[in-house]
Motif scaffolding. Structure first.
Motif, PDB file in Angstrom:
ATOM      1  N   VAL A   7     -44.456   7.044   4.332  1.00 26.13           N
ATOM      2  CA  VAL A   7     -43.211   6.009   3.709  1.00 26.13           C
ATOM      3  C   VAL A   7     -42.496   5.147   4.585  1.00 26.13           C
ATOM      4  N   LEU A   8     -42.096   5.902   6.287  1.00 24.84           N
ATOM      5  CA  LEU A   8     -41.893   4.279   6.522  1.00 24.84           C
ATOM      6  C   LEU A   8     -42.527   3.761   7.284  1.00 24.84           C
ATOM      7  N   SER A   9     -43.721   3.644   7.672  1.00 27.55           N
ATOM      8  CA  SER A   9     -45.212   2.963   7.664  1.00 27.55           C
ATOM      9  C   SER A   9     -44.609   1.986   6.437  1.00 27.55           C
ATOM     10  N   LEU A  10     -45.158   2.325   5.153  1.00 28.54           N
ATOM     11  CA  LEU A  10     -45.826   2.046   4.110  1.00 28.54           C
ATOM     12  C   LEU A  10     -44.460   0.955   3.693  1.00 28.54           C
ATOM     13  N   LEU A  11     -42.906   1.328   3.667  1.00 29.17           N
ATOM     14  CA  LEU A  11     -42.266   0.462   3.842  1.00 29.17           C
ATOM     15  C   LEU A  11     -42.123  -0.617   5.104  1.00 29.17           C
ATOM     16  N   GLU A  12     -42.839  -0.386   6.187  1.00 34.12           N
ATOM     17  CA  GLU A  12     -42.637  -1.628   7.712  1.00 34.12           C
ATOM     18  C   GLU A  12     -43.811  -2.561   6.790  1.00 34.12           C
ATOM     19  N   THR A  60     -36.222  -4.352   0.559  1.00 33.21           N
ATOM     20  CA  THR A  60     -35.242  -2.897  -0.141  1.00 33.21           C
ATOM     21  C   THR A  60     -35.930  -1.893  -0.774  1.00 33.21           C
ATOM     22  N   LEU A  61     -35.540  -0.784  -0.689  1.00 33.99           N
ATOM     23  CA  LEU A  61     -35.851   0.350  -1.361  1.00 33.99           C
ATOM     24  C   LEU A  61     -35.099   0.697  -1.968  1.00 33.99           C
ATOM     25  N   VAL A  62     -34.285   0.443  -3.394  1.00 31.17           N
ATOM     26  CA  VAL A  62     -32.891   1.417  -3.833  1.00 31.17           C
ATOM     27  C   VAL A  62     -33.364   2.417  -4.521  1.00 31.17           C
ATOM     28  N   VAL A  63     -32.315   3.700  -4.658  1.00 31.94           N
ATOM     29  CA  VAL A  63     -32.935   4.486  -4.965  1.00 31.94           C
ATOM     30  C   VAL A  63     -32.008   4.820  -5.697  1.00 31.94           C
ATOM     31  N   GLU A  64     -32.113   4.987  -7.049  1.00 29.05           N
ATOM     32  CA  GLU A  64     -30.886   4.742  -7.911  1.00 29.05           C
ATOM     33  C   GLU A  64     -30.432   6.140  -8.489  1.00 29.05           C
ATOM     34  N   ASP A  65     -29.036   6.786  -8.921  1.00 27.34           N
ATOM     35  CA  ASP A  65     -29.279   8.107  -9.769  1.00 27.34           C
ATOM     36  C   ASP A  65     -28.333   8.766  -8.797  1.00 27.34           C
ATOM     37  N   ARG A  86     -32.207   6.367   9.258  1.00 24.44           N
ATOM     38  CA  ARG A  86     -32.562   7.690  10.928  1.00 24.44           C
ATOM     39  C   ARG A  86     -33.012   5.452  11.412  1.00 24.44           C
ATOM     40  N   CYS A  87     -34.119   5.811  10.768  1.00 21.64           N
ATOM     41  CA  CYS A  87     -34.849   4.813  11.647  1.00 21.64           C
ATOM     42  C   CYS A  87     -35.704   3.609  10.379  1.00 21.64           C
ATOM     43  N   LEU A  88     -34.538   3.146  10.047  1.00 24.05           N
ATOM     44  CA  LEU A  88     -34.753   1.972   8.886  1.00 24.05           C
ATOM     45  C   LEU A  88     -35.316   0.529   9.972  1.00 24.05           C
ATOM     46  N   PRO A  89     -36.723   0.214   9.168  1.00 28.35           N
ATOM     47  CA  PRO A  89     -37.049  -0.420  11.068  1.00 28.35           C
ATOM     48  C   PRO A  89     -36.387  -1.635  10.301  1.00 28.35           C
ATOM     49  N   GLU A  90     -36.438  -3.091  11.010  1.00 28.49           N
ATOM     50  CA  GLU A  90     -36.381  -4.521  10.898  1.00 28.49           C
ATOM     51  C   GLU A  90     -36.458  -5.289   8.958  1.00 28.49           C
ATOM     52  N   ALA A  91     -35.644  -5.193   8.864  1.00 28.85           N
ATOM     53  CA  ALA A  91     -35.939  -6.327   7.784  1.00 28.85           C
ATOM     54  C   ALA A  91     -36.141  -5.021   6.380  1.00 28.85           C
ATOM     55  N   VAL A  92     -35.750  -3.872   6.334  1.00 24.81           N
ATOM     56  CA  VAL A  92     -36.149  -2.778   5.453  1.00 24.81           C
ATOM     57  C   VAL A  92     -34.202  -2.724   4.984  1.00 24.81           C
ATOM     58  N   ASN A  93     -33.963  -2.567   3.994  1.00 27.90           N
ATOM     59  CA  ASN A  93     -32.665  -2.089   3.540  1.00 27.90           C
ATOM     60  C   ASN A  93     -33.065  -0.610   2.322  1.00 27.90           C
ATOM     61  N   LEU A  94     -31.913   0.085   2.474  1.00 29.77           N
ATOM     62  CA  LEU A  94     -32.194   0.876   1.620  1.00 29.77           C
ATOM     63  C   LEU A  94     -30.838   0.603   0.950  1.00 29.77           C
ATOM     64  N   HIS A 108     -28.507   0.081  15.359  1.00 30.86           N
ATOM     65  CA  HIS A 108     -28.829  -1.259  14.551  1.00 30.86           C
ATOM     66  C   HIS A 108     -28.629  -0.923  13.249  1.00 30.86           C
ATOM     67  N   VAL A 109     -28.065   0.105  12.318  1.00 29.24           N
ATOM     68  CA  VAL A 109     -28.145  -0.196  10.636  1.00 29.24           C
ATOM     69  C   VAL A 109     -27.200  -0.417  10.773  1.00 29.24           C
ATOM     70  N   ASN A 110     -27.387  -1.108   9.419  1.00 32.52           N
ATOM     71  CA  ASN A 110     -25.829  -1.516   9.369  1.00 32.52           C
ATOM     72  C   ASN A 110     -24.858  -0.975   7.401  1.00 32.52           C
ATOM     73  N   HIS A 111     -23.721  -0.385   7.366  1.00 27.75           N
ATOM     74  CA  HIS A 111     -23.784  -0.427   6.266  1.00 27.75           C
ATOM     75  C   HIS A 111     -22.677  -0.968   5.558  1.00 27.75           C
ATOM     76  N   ALA A 112     -22.774  -0.929   4.140  1.00 26.62           N
ATOM     77  CA  ALA A 112     -21.193  -1.361   2.587  1.00 26.62           C
ATOM     78  C   ALA A 112     -21.210  -0.725   1.852  1.00 26.62           C
ATOM     79  N   GLU A 113     -20.146   0.099   1.407  1.00 21.72           N
ATOM     80  CA  GLU A 113     -20.581   0.492   0.050  1.00 21.72           C
ATOM     81  C   GLU A 113     -19.084  -0.375  -0.893  1.00 21.72           C
TER      82      GLU A 113
END
Ligand SMILES: Nc1ncnc2c1ncn2[C@@H]1O[C@H](COP(=O)(O)OP(=O)(O)OP(=O)(O)O)[C@@H](O)[C@H]1O
Ligand SMILES: [Mg+2]
Length: 394
Positions: free
Chosen positions: A113-118, A124-129, A146-154, A177-182
Motif C-alpha cells: 500500500v505504501l509503495s503504491l501511494l509512493e 492525499t489518501l482520505v479515509v472517511e468515517d 509512521r512512514c508517510l513518504p514525501e508528497a503523500v498526505n493522509l 518529518h510528518v506534520n499534522h493538523a486538526e
C-alpha cells in the motif's frame, strides 16, 4: 448544490495539504459537512475511501486505491495488492509467493500500500468515517503515518461521538518529518443557515431554530418543505436519530426520551425522575447519551437534545402509553419530600430568569393558573416567600 461558509476551514485545509507529508484529522458530528468540505478542495489529487458499518477488511483502502491510475514500473511488492484490486490487477506486478507467516504476509501488504501511494504521489489518501474502521485498516493506519513518504498526505474524518479509534495516539506517534493538523467542524451560524436555505427554497422560513445550523438538517428540512410537507421530521433525519437511539443502552434511551418529553433542558435529577431511572444510574446513562451525540450538556449543567428536529423525532417515536407515563411523571412530586417535581423544577428555572407566569405558561404549553400553582409549590418547598428570591437561584 451550492456551498456555504467554511472559507476559513477550506483555506486551512488547503494550506496544510500544501505542506506534505501531513496527517489531517477532520472531526464533526454526523451531517455537519466533513465530506462536503473535502469535495470542495480544488487542485488537490485525492483518493477517497469510506469506512463502512459492515467493516469490510481494508474497505476504505480498497475503495480509495481502486480509483487510482497506477503508473508503470511499480515496485514488485505492489503485486501483493492483486487480490484486493482485481480492477487493475493486470497493471500490477505478478503476485509474490505466499508467505507461511500471516504476520509477514500482512507486513508485505502494508508495504505494498505504501509503495503504491509512493508511486501515485503527489496524492492525499482520505479515509472517511473512522468511527466504522475495520480491524485491518486500524492496524494499517499507524504503519502508514509512521512512514508517510514525501508528497503523500493522509486525511482522516470521523464523528467524535462514535469514534473508537485512538486518534490522539496516532498523532502522538508521528515521526518528526510528518506534520499534522486538526480541524473541528461546527454547525453553520444563523446567517449561513439563512443563506443555504435561500439557495434551497424560493421563500424560505427561518430554518435556524429547527436545525441549529446542521447542514444535513437544513438540506433535509428544505427538501421536506419543498415537497409541501410542513409538519414532522424529515425522514432521513428521523431514521438517523432513531438508529442512534437503537444503539443506546436502555437506561440512556429512557433518559433521552424523558429529555424529549421535557422539551426544555433539564437537570439530572429531573430527567432521572421522568425517565424512571434510579438516580445512581442516571449519571452513567446521561454520559452515554452525551457521548453518542444525542444529548448535549449545556454550560449550566442541564441536559437537552442537541437538535430540535431530533427531539421531535424521538418524541414521535415514543409509544402513546409510554408517552402518557412520562408526562404523568413530569407532574409527580419527587422523593424525598421537599424536593421539586420535574415540572416545578422547570418552572422554577424559567422564573429564575425573570419570565412572567404568562411567558412561562406559553413556553411550556401550560395554563397560567397551573404555572401559578407550580411557582407557589416551588417557593414553599424552597422555603422562600417571594418569587423575586428565585432570581439568581440555579
Ligand atoms: N457548507 C455547506 N454548504 C452547503 N451544503 C452543505 C455544507 N456542508 C454540508 N452540506 C450538505 O449537508 C449534507 C451533509 O453533509 P456531509 O455529508 O458532508 O456531512 P458529514 O459531516 O460528512 O456527515 P456524516 O458524518 O454522516 O458522514 C450534504 O447534503 C452536504 O452537501
Ligand atoms: Mg461524511
Amino acid at each position: 448544490m451550492p456551498f456555504v461558509g467554511r472559507e476559513r476551514e477550506l483555506r486551512l485545509l488547503a494550506g496544510t495539504l500544501n505542506q506534505p507529508p501531513v496527517v489531517v484529522l477532520v472531526e464533526g458530528e454526523a451531517g455537519v459537512g466533513k465530506t462536503r468540505l473535502l469535495h470542495e478542495l480544488i487542485g488537490h489529487p485525492l483518493l477517497i475511501g469510506n469506512c463502512h458499518p459492515m467493516r469490510f477488511p481494508y474497505g476504505p483502502i480498497v475503495e480509495a486505491l481502486r480509483d487510482a491510475n497506477p503508473p508503470g514500473g511499480l515496485n514488485p511488492v505492489t503485486g501483493a495488492l492483486r487480490p484486493l484490486l482485481p480492477e487493475y490487477a493486470h497493471l500490477l506486478p505478478p503476485a509474490p509467493d505466499p508467505l507461511q507467516d500471516p504476520l509477514a504476509e500482512r507486513h508485505r501488504l502494508f508495504r505494498a500500500v505504501l509503495s503504491l501511494l509512493e508511486a501515485l504521489r503527489p496524492v492525499t489518501l482520505v479515509v472517511e468515517d473512522l468511527h466504522w474502521i475495520d480491524a485491518d485498516t486500524r492496524l494499517l493506519l499507524p504503519f502508514l503515518t509512521r512512514c508517510l513518504p514525501e508528497a503523500v498526505n493522509l486525511v482522516l474524518t470521523y464523528r467524535p461521538e462514535d469514534v473508537c479509534f485512538p486518534v490522539a495516539a496516532l498523532l502522538a506517534q508521528l515521526p518528526p518529518h510528518v506534520n499534522h493538523a486538526e480541524l473541528a467542524l461546527a454547525p453553520l451560524d444563523a446567517e449561513e443557515t439563512a443563506l443555504l436555505a435561500k439557495h434551497l427554497l424560493r421563500d424560505p422560513p427561518d430554518l435556524w431554530p429547527m436545525t441549529r445550523g446542521l447542514p444535513f438538517a437544513i438540506v433535509e428540512l428544505a427538501r421536506m418543505l419543498a415537497e409541501g410537507r410542513t409538519a414532522g421530521t424529515p425522514p432521513a433525519l428521523r431514521d438517523a436519530v432513531l438508529l442512534r437511539m437503537d444503539e443506546l443502552p436502555v437506561l440512556a434511551r429512557r433518559l433521552v426520551q424523558a429529555a424529549a418529553v421535557l422539551e426544555e433542558p433539564a437537570c439530572e435529577r429531573s430527567l432521572a425522575a421522568v425517565a424512571g431511572v434510579p438516580a445512581e444510574q442516571a449519571e452513567r446513562g446521561l454520559a452515554e447519551a452525551v457521548r453518542r451525540g444525542l444529548l448535549t450538556r449545556c454550560p449550566d449543567g442541564l441536559y437537552g437534545l442537541r437538535q430540535p428536529l431530533a427531539r421531535q423525532a424521538v418524541y414521535d417515536s415514543i409509544t402513546p402509553t409510554v408517552r402518557r407515563r412520562l408526562h404523568r411523571r413530569i407532574d409527580t412530586p419527587a422523593q424525598p419530600q421537599g424536593t421539586l417535581s420535574p415540572r416545578e423544577e422547570q418552572v422554577r428555572r424559567l422564573a429564575a430568569t425573570g419570565l412572567t407566569n404568562r411567558e412561562i405558561a406559553e413556553s411550556l404549553f401550560l395554563s397560567p393558573r397551573t404555572v401559578e400553582v407550580h411557582v407557589a409549590n416551588a417557593l414553599r418547598k424552597l422555603g422562600l416567600t417571594s418569587r423575586r428570591q428565585l432570581r439568581g437561584t440555579t
